[in-house]
Design an enzyme around this catalytic site. Structure first.
Site, PDB file in Angstrom:
ATOM      1  N   HIS A 182      10.299  -8.434  39.071  1.00 39.35           N
ATOM      2  CA  HIS A 182       9.219  -7.193  38.725  1.00 39.35           C
ATOM      3  C   HIS A 182       8.796  -6.269  39.694  1.00 39.35           C
ATOM      4  CE1 HIS A 182       9.523  -7.638  34.119  1.00 39.35           C
ATOM      5  NE2 HIS A 182       9.625  -9.219  34.870  1.00 39.35           N
ATOM      6  N   THR A 183       9.605  -6.485  41.072  1.00 37.98           N
ATOM      7  CA  THR A 183       9.012  -6.008  41.887  1.00 37.98           C
ATOM      8  C   THR A 183      10.449  -4.647  42.206  1.00 37.98           C
ATOM      9  OG1 THR A 183      10.030  -7.389  43.227  1.00 37.98           O
ATOM     10  CG2 THR A 183       7.765  -7.458  42.967  1.00 37.98           C
ATOM     11  N   GLY A 186      17.940 -16.140  32.403  1.00 39.68           N
ATOM     12  CA  GLY A 186      17.571 -15.804  32.923  1.00 39.68           C
ATOM     13  C   GLY A 186      18.652 -16.016  34.433  1.00 39.68           C
ATOM     14  N   SER A 243      21.362 -13.980  35.414  1.00 38.60           N
ATOM     15  CA  SER A 243      21.851 -13.649  35.489  1.00 38.60           C
ATOM     16  C   SER A 243      23.631 -13.565  34.810  1.00 38.60           C
ATOM     17  CB  SER A 243      22.454 -11.935  36.784  1.00 38.60           C
ATOM     18  OG  SER A 243      20.905 -12.092  37.039  1.00 38.60           O
ATOM     19  N   GLU A 281      24.570  -1.557  32.692  1.00 39.13           N
ATOM     20  CA  GLU A 281      23.667  -2.572  31.848  1.00 39.13           C
ATOM     21  C   GLU A 281      22.440  -1.748  30.723  1.00 39.13           C
ATOM     22  OE1 GLU A 281      22.925  -6.715  32.719  1.00 39.13           O
ATOM     23  OE2 GLU A 281      21.352  -6.376  30.845  1.00 39.13           O
ATOM     24  N   ASP A 287      19.903  -7.590  39.623  1.00 33.83           N
ATOM     25  CA  ASP A 287      20.760  -9.358  39.281  1.00 33.83           C
ATOM     26  C   ASP A 287      22.611  -8.758  40.026  1.00 33.83           C
ATOM     27  OD1 ASP A 287      18.969  -9.637  38.653  1.00 33.83           O
ATOM     28  OD2 ASP A 287      19.636  -9.632  36.208  1.00 33.83           O
TER      29      ASP A 287
HETATM   30  C1  GLA Z   1      15.873  -9.034  35.271  1.00 33.19           C
HETATM   31  C2  GLA Z   1      16.431  -7.632  35.118  1.00 33.19           C
HETATM   32  C3  GLA Z   1      15.962  -7.245  36.911  1.00 33.19           C
HETATM   33  C4  GLA Z   1      14.851  -7.910  37.286  1.00 33.19           C
HETATM   34  C5  GLA Z   1      14.560  -8.923  36.425  1.00 33.19           C
HETATM   35  C6  GLA Z   1      13.016  -9.230  36.655  1.00 33.19           C
HETATM   36  O1  GLA Z   1      16.486  -9.333  35.350  1.00 33.19           O
HETATM   37  O2  GLA Z   1      17.795  -7.201  35.289  1.00 33.19           O
HETATM   38  O3  GLA Z   1      15.807  -6.201  37.223  1.00 33.19           O
HETATM   39  O4  GLA Z   1      13.707  -6.669  36.891  1.00 33.19           O
HETATM   40  O5  GLA Z   1      14.192  -8.745  35.179  1.00 33.19           O
HETATM   41  O6  GLA Z   1      12.561  -8.923  38.454  1.00 33.19           O
END
Ligand code: GLA
Length: 333
Positions: free
Chosen positions: A17-18, A102, A104, A134, A146
């Site tokens: 979340h950065t 989680g 991707s 996306e 991702d």
């Molecule tokens: C998901 C989003 C990314 C990122 C993460 C958290 O995977 O697709 O862009 O924000 O959450 O780090």
């Protein structure tokens, strides 16, 4: 001509979340990935999937990816809508990335589809097109991590990415440590609305302190309401942790790296509130296992996997992840 396009999933070691506020992340592309194989031609994209009962059938003129059924086909539709290929495609999708974990799976699908459809640009352009795909498919205002990791992965390396410039520094994976993703058993539906709310909180914080990527802990006192202040505190301290982790890795100091992962999890849990009781107890259990240096949720949170850094062989469960190269396309005949 037969085309085979492959794109890897990713695990994020630290820095969650950065990305959408221009911060730092430290993911690596993994050996699990998605392959799209078939033949170009026609005026639709028709894909059969090993993991899905219904096919994706997308007209080249598709413009409303979010309304497409079945749900997995929305990501295909998002890519078609973004890159507007001149020719269609007929083929099949195979994937070793677990869905909703989680790791991707959606980015891997998007990049493999874009490659199969002949996307011509360099990795950063590919990543940006697939990020937009996306967002259009899911309605979630995701960042670039991702897709950029899947596009630009490097075998044997994690990627220190500065999301304000998208510059990438590959960092060699140290010897003598395993990276293991363990599923919490809770499927991570990126609670789209919760993700969008977190992003809105970060945007609000930036109105008080300027871009979070450049803000410091001392600036936090300028944010009046506690929730926004805590969100910003997570982002500011997480950016610091990413840089410290990169240094610890370069020094081969797994103890420090593991401690940073533990603190990152606590910050995601308490300040950013994207963990869940199931993820918290998984992370606690992993941390108490002998030989584990540290563990944290990885990716968006709200379920999915935890990632652990361990002594070799300390964990027998989960996916033992190798750092892999980014997306690639093979055209034959
Ligand atoms: C998901 C989003 C990314 C990122 C993460 C958290 O995977 O697709 O862009 O924000 O959450 O780090």
């Amino acid at each position: 001509m037969r085309v085979r396009a492959f794109a890897p999933g990713r695990v994020n070691l630290i820095g969650d979340h950065t990305d959408y506020s221009g911060g730092y992340v430290l993911p690596m592309a993994v050996h699990l990935g998605t392959t799209v194989e078939g033949v170009r031609g026609g005026d639709e994209v028709h894909l059969v999937s090993d993991q899905e009962s219904e096919d994706a059938v997308i007209a080249l003129t598709e413009d409303e990816p979010q309304g497409v059924e079945p749900a997995w086909a929305r990501y295909v539709a998002g890519v078609v809508a973004e890159i507007r290929p001149r020719k269609g495609f007929r083929g099949r999708v195979r994937s070793t990335v677990p869905v909703g974990a989680g790791l991707s799976s959606s980015a891997a699908l998007e990049l493999a589809v874009a490659g199969a459809l002949g996307f011509p640009g360099p990795p950063l352009d590919l990543a940006r097109a697939c990020q937009r795909a996306e967002q259009r498919a899911s309605g979630v205002p995701c960042g670039i991590m991702d897709q950029l990791t899947s596009a630009a992965g490097r075998a044997g390396h994690a990627l220190l990415i500065d999301c304000s410039t998208c510059s990438i520094r590959p960092i060699a994976r140290p010897e003598g440590a395993d990276i293991v993703a363990v599923h919490s058993g809770q499927s991570r539906r990126v609670a789209g609305s919760a993700y969008a709310e977190r992003k809105a909180d970060c945007d609000r914080a930036a109105r008080f302190v300027g871009p979070l990527r450049d803000a410091t802990r001392a600036d936090l006192t300028q944010i009046p309401d506690p929730r926004t202040r805590h969100r910003a505190r997570h982002v500011i301290t997480e950016n610091e942790r990413v840089l410290a982790f990169a240094q610890a890795w370069a020094d081969g100091d797994m103890v420090v790296a593991g401690e940073l992962m533990d603190v990152s999890h606590a910050s995601l849990r308490d300040d950013f509130e994207v963990s869940s009781p199931v993820l918290d107890s998984l992370v606690d259990r992993l941390r108490q296992t002998p030989g584990v240096f540290g563990a944290r949720l990885t990716g968006a949170g709200f379920g999915g996997c935890a990632v652990a850094l361990t002594e070799p062989g300390a964990l027998s469960e989960g996916w033992h992840l190798e750092a892999a190269d980014g997306a690639r396309v093979v055209e034959e005949g």
